[in-house]
Design an enzyme around this catalytic site. Structure first.
Site, PDB file in Angstrom:
ATOM      1  CD  GLU A  35     -42.313   8.866  59.400  1.00  0.00           C
ATOM      2  OE1 GLU A  35     -43.033   9.751  59.813  1.00  0.00           O
ATOM      3  OE2 GLU A  35     -42.195   7.359  59.729  1.00  0.00           O
TER       4      GLU A  35
ATOM      5  CD  GLU B  35     -30.808   7.142  80.302  1.00  0.00           C
ATOM      6  OE1 GLU B  35     -31.135   7.933  81.639  1.00  0.00           O
ATOM      7  OE2 GLU B  35     -31.411   6.481  80.210  1.00  0.00           O
TER       8      GLU B  35
END
Length: 302
Positions: free
Chosen positions: A83, A114
């Site tokens: 964004e 992960e």
């Protein structure tokens, strides 16, 4: 005696009967717990501010920022990074979100990645990580292997390392130049760090990125003046901003905006100084894009 649980893995005593509560009781409890987020973040502000200053310094040397995480933390990092491009017109590839498991992990539960310590190093090597760059490692536990591996690699390269976690004295903090620890307490659903921990992480990511962009001159007063005009709404907002800051009529604003090649900073400069488009570009260049400083330089001929 077993190993003491980290704060994010502890049981919240207030929610032991959450499975017996009404909808209103559940969300009231959640709202009460969320009040702890601000208090936790407030304690981190001095460290966050120092991290912003350090990011700005690296950025002005051509550095980039890599936000690294797994699961919720990784998704939040990608969201914030993406964004920034339309909001502040930064170049693609300057603020990058890396998530364990890659692109598919944004949409599918690939949390097993992960533990992959090699993937993130390959990504950073592919992006030619340098000493001018920044790594922000985001991990609720502060011990996610994917994140720790990125921080280690960054330290070895000489990059600036920052970490955001939700436990005390975490491995990530010890490995970072700036370790930001927002201690929000146990979640209402034990271990579900998409709740308070995730919210705190997003707020801190907002602070790091937004304050950096403000410091870099992407904002005039409190207006976005460097946004990408990629749709009608943003063009309309740019015209509205020009009118509000200069008191031009809508017709005048649209005309000046067009004459300024749809560059909002240039249009504002011309309107406020009565200078030319060429002067706007010159003084903005001298002020490294900071509009208020450019206007000051124009009137003081610096």
């Amino acid at each position: 005696m077993g190993e003491k649980k980290t704060i994010t893995e502890q049981t919240n005593q207030k929610s032991l009967r959450i499975d017996e509560m009404s909808s209103l009781e559940i969300i009231t409890l959640m709202a009460e717990e969320d009040k702890k987020i601000y208090l936790a973040i407030e304690k981190t502000l001095p460290t966050v501010a120092k991290a912003v200053d350090a990011i700005v310094d690296r950025w002005q040397k051509g550095g980039r920022c890599f936000v690294v995480g797994a699961g919720t933390s990784g998704r939040l990092g990608v969201l914030d990074a993406v964004e920034l491009i339309p909001t502040f017109s930064i170049e693609s590839g300057r603020w990058i979100g890396l998530i364990a498991g890659g692109y598919e992990a944004m949409w599918n539960p690939l949390e097993g990645n992960e533990d992959d310590e090699k993937q993130v190093i390959e990504e950073l090597q592919k992006n030619l990580l340098s000493a001018n760059d920044v790594i922000i490692g985001v991990s609720a536990s502060g011990s996610t292997p994917y994140v720790l591996s990125a921080l280690t690699f960054g330290n070895n390269i000489g990059a600036l390392t920052i970490s955001i976690s939700n436990n005390e004295r975490t491995k990530a903090s010890k490995m970072s130049k700036f370790g930001i620890e927002a201690i929000v307490g146990p979640e209402v659903i034990r271990g579900s760090t998409r709740l308070k921990a995730g919210t705190a992480q997003k707020m801190i990511l907002n602070m790091l990125s937004t304050a950096t962009m403000v410091r870099l001159g992407k904002v005039y007063q409190n207006q976005m003046v460097d946004m990408q005009l990629i749709n009608k709404k943003l063009v309309k907002r740019a015209i509205s901003t020009l009118i509000e800051l200069t008191n031009l009529s809508e017709v005048q604003a649209k005309d000046l905006f067009e004459q300024s090649e749809n560059d909002l900073k240039t249009a504002i400069f011309v309107a406020l100084t009565q200078g030319t488009k060429e002067q706007a570009k010159y003084y903005l260049s001298q002020a490294n894009g900071r509009l208020k400083e450019a206007i000051y330089r124009f009137f003081n001929k610096k």
